[in-house]
Write a protein that holds these residues in place. Structure first.
Motif, PDB file in Angstrom:
ATOM      1  N   THR A  51       0.848  -1.185   0.000  1.00 42.20           N
ATOM      2  CA  THR A  51       0.000   0.000   0.000  1.00 42.20           C
ATOM      3  C   THR A  51       0.887   1.239   0.000  1.00 42.20           C
ATOM      4  O   THR A  51       2.067   1.166   0.363  1.00 42.20           O
ATOM      5  N   ALA A  52       0.331   2.374  -0.407  1.00 47.69           N
ATOM      6  CA  ALA A  52       1.143   3.585  -0.538  1.00 47.69           C
ATOM      7  C   ALA A  52       0.405   4.802  -0.002  1.00 47.69           C
ATOM      8  O   ALA A  52      -0.820   4.910  -0.111  1.00 47.69           O
ATOM      9  N   TRP A  53       1.174   5.699   0.591  1.00 51.72           N
ATOM     10  CA  TRP A  53       0.670   6.983   1.064  1.00 51.72           C
ATOM     11  C   TRP A  53       1.352   8.099   0.277  1.00 51.72           C
ATOM     12  O   TRP A  53       2.540   8.014  -0.050  1.00 51.72           O
ATOM     13  N   ARG A  54       0.609   9.161   0.009  1.00 45.72           N
ATOM     14  CA  ARG A  54       1.176  10.373  -0.593  1.00 45.72           C
ATOM     15  C   ARG A  54       0.712  11.567   0.224  1.00 45.72           C
ATOM     16  O   ARG A  54      -0.439  11.610   0.669  1.00 45.72           O
ATOM     17  N   LEU A  55       1.597  12.518   0.389  1.00 46.93           N
ATOM     18  CA  LEU A  55       1.247  13.660   1.228  1.00 46.93           C
ATOM     19  C   LEU A  55       2.086  14.876   0.875  1.00 46.93           C
ATOM     20  O   LEU A  55       3.129  14.768   0.223  1.00 46.93           O
ATOM     21  N   ILE A  56       1.618  16.028   1.325  1.00 48.64           N
ATOM     22  CA  ILE A  56       2.347  17.292   1.229  1.00 48.64           C
ATOM     23  C   ILE A  56       2.634  17.765   2.647  1.00 48.64           C
ATOM     24  O   ILE A  56       1.758  17.743   3.513  1.00 48.64           O
ATOM     25  N   SER A  57       3.879  18.183   2.895  1.00 47.68           N
ATOM     26  CA  SER A  57       4.276  18.603   4.235  1.00 47.68           C
ATOM     27  C   SER A  57       4.938  19.973   4.183  1.00 47.68           C
ATOM     28  O   SER A  57       5.656  20.301   3.237  1.00 47.68           O
ATOM     29  N   ASP A  58       4.689  20.768   5.208  1.00 43.55           N
ATOM     30  CA  ASP A  58       5.319  22.086   5.353  1.00 43.55           C
ATOM     31  C   ASP A  58       6.266  22.027   6.537  1.00 43.55           C
ATOM     32  O   ASP A  58       5.837  21.976   7.691  1.00 43.55           O
ATOM     33  N   LEU A  59       7.565  22.016   6.259  1.00 39.98           N
ATOM     34  CA  LEU A  59       8.566  21.899   7.314  1.00 39.98           C
ATOM     35  C   LEU A  59       8.909  23.242   7.940  1.00 39.98           C
ATOM     36  O   LEU A  59       9.595  23.297   8.958  1.00 39.98           O
ATOM     37  N   GLY A  60       8.464  24.332   7.320  1.00 38.62           N
ATOM     38  CA  GLY A  60       8.821  25.644   7.825  1.00 38.62           C
ATOM     39  C   GLY A  60      10.209  26.074   7.427  1.00 38.62           C
ATOM     40  O   GLY A  60      10.720  27.097   7.905  1.00 38.62           O
ATOM     41  N   ARG A  61      10.824  25.304   6.584  1.00 42.69           N
ATOM     42  CA  ARG A  61      12.153  25.640   6.063  1.00 42.69           C
ATOM     43  C   ARG A  61      12.278  25.037   4.670  1.00 42.69           C
ATOM     44  O   ARG A  61      11.476  24.188   4.262  1.00 42.69           O
ATOM     45  N   THR A  62      13.282  25.475   3.933  1.00 45.20           N
ATOM     46  CA  THR A  62      13.472  25.012   2.571  1.00 45.20           C
ATOM     47  C   THR A  62      14.267  23.711   2.546  1.00 45.20           C
ATOM     48  O   THR A  62      15.319  23.610   3.177  1.00 45.20           O
ATOM     49  N   TYR A  87       6.863  17.207  -1.089  1.00 43.26           N
ATOM     50  CA  TYR A  87       6.014  16.070  -1.455  1.00 43.26           C
ATOM     51  C   TYR A  87       6.691  14.808  -0.942  1.00 43.26           C
ATOM     52  O   TYR A  87       7.905  14.623  -1.116  1.00 43.26           O
ATOM     53  N   ALA A  88       5.921  13.943  -0.307  1.00 45.02           N
ATOM     54  CA  ALA A  88       6.483  12.708   0.223  1.00 45.02           C
ATOM     55  C   ALA A  88       5.572  11.537  -0.099  1.00 45.02           C
ATOM     56  O   ALA A  88       4.363  11.699  -0.276  1.00 45.02           O
ATOM     57  N   PHE A  89       6.170  10.372  -0.174  1.00 42.18           N
ATOM     58  CA  PHE A  89       5.396   9.139  -0.344  1.00 42.18           C
ATOM     59  C   PHE A  89       5.998   8.061   0.534  1.00 42.18           C
ATOM     60  O   PHE A  89       7.194   8.091   0.874  1.00 42.18           O
ATOM     61  N   HIS A 116      15.776   7.937   9.641  1.00 35.74           N
ATOM     62  CA  HIS A 116      16.624   9.126   9.609  1.00 35.74           C
ATOM     63  C   HIS A 116      15.824  10.389   9.267  1.00 35.74           C
ATOM     64  O   HIS A 116      14.756  10.333   8.665  1.00 35.74           O
ATOM     65  N   GLN A 117      16.369  11.524   9.643  1.00 35.38           N
ATOM     66  CA  GLN A 117      15.781  12.806   9.271  1.00 35.38           C
ATOM     67  C   GLN A 117      16.046  13.069   7.794  1.00 35.38           C
ATOM     68  O   GLN A 117      17.021  12.575   7.230  1.00 35.38           O
ATOM     69  N   PRO A 118      15.181  13.814   7.116  1.00 33.39           N
ATOM     70  CA  PRO A 118      14.068  14.566   7.703  1.00 33.39           C
ATOM     71  C   PRO A 118      12.729  13.825   7.704  1.00 33.39           C
ATOM     72  O   PRO A 118      11.685  14.478   7.635  1.00 33.39           O
ATOM     73  N   VAL A 122       9.277  15.560   8.284  1.00 28.89           N
ATOM     74  CA  VAL A 122       8.267  15.635   7.221  1.00 28.89           C
ATOM     75  C   VAL A 122       6.905  15.212   7.757  1.00 28.89           C
ATOM     76  O   VAL A 122       5.879  15.863   7.506  1.00 28.89           O
ATOM     77  N   LEU A 123       6.872  14.143   8.518  1.00 28.07           N
ATOM     78  CA  LEU A 123       5.604  13.670   9.068  1.00 28.07           C
ATOM     79  C   LEU A 123       5.060  14.637  10.110  1.00 28.07           C
ATOM     80  O   LEU A 123       3.840  14.843  10.194  1.00 28.07           O
ATOM     81  N   ASP A 124       5.940  15.245  10.895  1.00 24.78           N
ATOM     82  CA  ASP A 124       5.484  16.231  11.874  1.00 24.78           C
ATOM     83  C   ASP A 124       4.852  17.444  11.197  1.00 24.78           C
ATOM     84  O   ASP A 124       3.959  18.089  11.767  1.00 24.78           O
ATOM     85  N   GLY A 125       5.311  17.747   9.970  1.00 26.29           N
ATOM     86  CA  GLY A 125       4.787  18.901   9.251  1.00 26.29           C
ATOM     87  C   GLY A 125       3.567  18.596   8.394  1.00 26.29           C
ATOM     88  O   GLY A 125       3.055  19.485   7.709  1.00 26.29           O
ATOM     89  N   ALA A 126       3.107  17.350   8.427  1.00 26.38           N
ATOM     90  CA  ALA A 126       1.957  16.950   7.606  1.00 26.38           C
ATOM     91  C   ALA A 126       0.665  17.036   8.406  1.00 26.38           C
ATOM     92  O   ALA A 126       0.669  16.999   9.639  1.00 26.38           O
ATOM     93  N   GLU A 127      -0.444  17.149   7.693  1.00 31.47           N
ATOM     94  CA  GLU A 127      -1.769  17.124   8.306  1.00 31.47           C
ATOM     95  C   GLU A 127      -2.527  15.907   7.797  1.00 31.47           C
ATOM     96  O   GLU A 127      -2.339  15.467   6.665  1.00 31.47           O
ATOM     97  N   GLU A 128      -3.372  15.380   8.636  1.00 32.35           N
ATOM     98  CA  GLU A 128      -4.141  14.191   8.277  1.00 32.35           C
ATOM     99  C   GLU A 128      -4.884  14.387   6.959  1.00 32.35           C
ATOM    100  O   GLU A 128      -4.928  13.482   6.115  1.00 32.35           O
ATOM    101  N   ARG A 129      -5.441  15.564   6.762  1.00 40.76           N
ATOM    102  CA  ARG A 129      -6.241  15.809   5.553  1.00 40.76           C
ATOM    103  C   ARG A 129      -5.400  15.849   4.281  1.00 40.76           C
ATOM    104  O   ARG A 129      -5.934  15.757   3.171  1.00 40.76           O
TER     105      ARG A 129
END
Length: 260
Positions: A51-62, A87-89, A116-118, A122-129
């Motif tokens: 199975t696969a997940w796709r998400l967008i995360s805002d880390l607050g940095r570049t 973008y992460a998967f 390992h980071q990040p 990345v997951l901390d900067g993601a939202e469930e939605r």
């Protein structure tokens, strides 16, 4: 909405009767209604085992670099976006249809704890939605992409696992090749036969290669994972890139009738 059924002879049957068409193109995805109508013998899409997940995360940095990490039956990849987000998967071996009881974000944080980071960042900067999860499926190999005046393109013809990132690319190649062949041949069935001959061997090769890569990437037995990691570390980077040349090196059919 009309309920349509395609016929190989170029007929579309609906509630109003029969509508004639010079050409029917089935570009309606992995669960194609056109394919089910004209290729009823083809098996349904099959589960790849992960199975696969796709998400967008805002880390607050570049974030300037992306990449993909392989573990034991797990993968995580990321790519920076122009607006500064990421973008992460993620991919995991799992029975088909299973879902995280506490939500998908919590499921990801549990599965990738200690990586390992990040990744944790990345997951901390993601939202469930922002998380989209889907079981990975692929289409069994078809003997032909055309019948009479009906042609299949894209996922309707060759839905493949995403391990090479080639699903949409192959759909575009299909569309270009189909247009060229229709322009080259006055007879539609002849044009479709030429399209099938040009596209099917390549797309089926890429689908098979993607399937193999996915199987290796999802190994979870410890000895197999150690062997995989060792071989990847020993393989020169340019050799790995050259191995993708048959996938990446494509140009549209030329005026002579052959692929250049």
């Amino acid at each position: 909405m009309d309920v349509l059924e395609a016929k190989p002879e170029g007929e579309v049957v609906d509630r109003d009767g029969v509508r004639k068409a010079d050409l029917i193109v089935g570009a309606d995805g992995i669960r194609s209604a056109v394919r089910r109508s004209v290729w009823p013998e083809v098996p349904s899409p099959r589960y790849a085992g992960y199975t696969a997940w796709r998400l967008i995360s805002d880390l607050g940095r570049t974030v300037t670099e992306g990449g993909e990490t392989w573990g034991r039956g797990l993968r995580f990849g990321l790519a920076p976006l122009p607006d500064g987000r990421v973008y992460a998967f993620a991919v995991a071996n799992a029975p088909k249809g299973t879902r995280g009881s506490a939500g998908e974000l919590a499921e990801l944080q549990k599965r990738f704890a200690g990586w390992h980071q990040p990744i944790a960042e990345v997951l901390d900067g993601a939202e469930e939605r922002s998380i989209l999860r889907s079981d990975v499926e692929e289409l069994p190999r078809l003997h032909t992409y055309t019948r009479g005046r009906v042609a299949l393109v894209g996922d309707a013809a060759h839905a493949m696992t995403p391990n090479l990132g080639q699903g949409a690319c192959q759909a575009l190649e299909d569309a270009v090749t189909l247009a060229v062949m229709l322009d080259r041949h006055r007879d539609v069935p002849a044009a479709l036969l030429a399209y099938d001959a040009a596209c099917r061997p390549r797309t089926q090769y890429i689908a098979q290669l993607s399937r193999r890569i996915g199987r290796v990437a999802q190994w979870q037995a410890r000895p197999a994972v150690v062997l995989r990691s060792t071989l990847l570390a020993l393989a020169p980077r340019d050799t790995q890139l050259r191995s993708l040349a048959p996938v990446l090196a494509w140009t549209p059919p030329g005026p002579s009738g052959s692929v250049t």
